[in-house]
Structure formats: structure tokens, C-alpha cells
Design an enzyme around this catalytic site. Structure first.
Site, PDB file in Angstrom:
ATOM      1  N   CYS A  16     -18.932  -7.810 -26.282  1.00  0.00           N
ATOM      2  CA  CYS A  16     -18.533  -6.402 -26.216  1.00  0.00           C
ATOM      3  C   CYS A  16     -17.789  -6.095 -27.508  1.00  0.00           C
ATOM      4  CB  CYS A  16     -17.605  -6.150 -25.030  1.00  0.00           C
ATOM      5  SG  CYS A  16     -18.412  -5.456 -23.590  1.00  0.00           S
ATOM      6  N   CYS A  88     -21.820  -3.443 -23.488  1.00  0.00           N
ATOM      7  CA  CYS A  88     -21.314  -2.098 -23.777  1.00  0.00           C
ATOM      8  C   CYS A  88     -22.202  -1.033 -23.143  1.00  0.00           C
ATOM      9  CB  CYS A  88     -21.265  -1.878 -25.276  1.00  0.00           C
ATOM     10  SG  CYS A  88     -20.293  -3.126 -26.122  1.00  0.00           S
ATOM     11  N   CYS A  96     -22.386  -0.747 -29.498  1.00  0.00           N
ATOM     12  CA  CYS A  96     -22.443  -2.135 -29.064  1.00  0.00           C
ATOM     13  C   CYS A  96     -22.711  -3.018 -30.270  1.00  0.00           C
ATOM     14  CB  CYS A  96     -23.563  -2.297 -28.036  1.00  0.00           C
ATOM     15  SG  CYS A  96     -23.203  -3.558 -26.827  1.00  0.00           S
TER      16      CYS A  96
END
Length: 168
Positions: A16, A88, A96
Site C-alpha cells: 500500500c 489501495c 497505488c
């Protein structure tokens, strides 16, 4: 990822941006559920530097270990991953990170529970929902890894993509 996954030895990276919520939850879940030889790690492209307190609370509530969990950069990974799963929520305009490397990869986009606005109950519920969804996906991954250890890179890629597609 080259050729096959040498028996069941496999390193899964959950990625993430901040590495404070979703990727931490996924790391803890896979660590608890992983078959022998499968290791979990998490990282962020711009690590927050802390694990969200509600992520830790959700893990404790689920009776999962929080030992060793910390927000870290993808620049300092202890091992090269075989699988990279980004978490994400690109639908929410969240950028992301893209891991460059010859690995199996999938995007399991989830809303960021840290962005939930509301009282403590609403925030706790958002973290619990994220943990529950990750548990479903990681359970599917673990089942496939146990069912067919030593999958080729292409087979692993197909598995993680199928899980992503089945949960949209």
C-alpha cells in the site's frame, strides 16, 4: 518470479502507500494462516511510520498476533517477493504503488478504513470489515497454495488474479 515456486517456499508482499492499515492487516492474516514455507510481509511506497492503532485493535480483537508489525518502506524489504498484492482503492483516486520486478502480481483494491469518518464504533466497524474481506481473499490464496504446492509463476499469477476478479 522465475519458473516454479521451489516447493511451497513463497514470499508474499502486501503493498500500500502508507503501510499502516490494509497491508498490515493482510500481513498479520497471512502470517497466521500460511502453510509451511509461505511468508508474508508488507510495505509502503511512502510509509506512514506507524501502524494505525485501530488496525492493531482489530487484529487483537480477531486474536491475531501483532508482534513485529511496523510500517516500513518497500526499499528495505528483507526478502524479494514472489507475489505482490496491492491493496489501495484506486476507485477512490488513491495512487497505488507499482512494484517493479519479475513477480506474480494482483490488485485487491480495498477502501482505506483509516479514511472512515465517524464515531469509534463506525471506525472500528470499517477496520473489522476490511479484516473480514482480507480473510476471505487470503483464505482462498492459502487454499490454492496448499492444494497445489510448487505452482509455476503463471499458475500463481492466475490464482491471484482470479481472487481479485471474484471479489469485485
Amino acid at each position: 518470479m522465475h519458473g516454479t515456486t521451489q516447493g511451497a517456499n513463497m514470499n508474499v508482499l502486501f503493498l500500500c502507500t502508507g503501510n499502516s492499515c490494509r497491508s498490515i492487516l493482510a500481513e498479520a492474516l497471512l502470517t497466521a494462516m500460511a502453510p509451511e514455507g509461505v511468508r508474508a510481509q508488507s510495505a509502503g511506497s511512502r510509509p506512514a511510520g506507524y501502524v494505525h492503532p485501530q488496525a492493531l485493535a482489530a487484529l487483537r480483537e480477531a486474536k491475531l498476533s501483532t508482534d513485529g508489525l511496523h510500517s516500513k518502506s518497500w526499499d528495505n524489504l528483507p526478502e524479494k517477493p514472489d507475489i505482490v498484492i496491492t491493496l489501495c482503492a484506486d476507485a477512490a483516486g488513491e495512487a497505488c504503488p507499482v512494484y517493479l520486478g519479475n513477480v506474480a502480481r494482483a490488485h485487491w483494491g480495498l477502501p482505506d478504513p483509516a479514511k472512515v469518518v465517524g464515531d469509534k464504533t463506525a471506525v472500528a466497524a470499517a477496520f473489522a470489515e476490511t479484516l473480514a474481506e482480507l480473510r476471505v481473499r487470503i483464505s482462498q490464496l492459502v487454499a490454492k497454495l496448499q492444494e497445489k504446492p510448487g505452482m509455476s509463476a503463471a499458475q500463481v499469477q492466475a490464482v491471484v488474479e482470479a481472487i481479485a476478479a471474484s471479489r469485485k
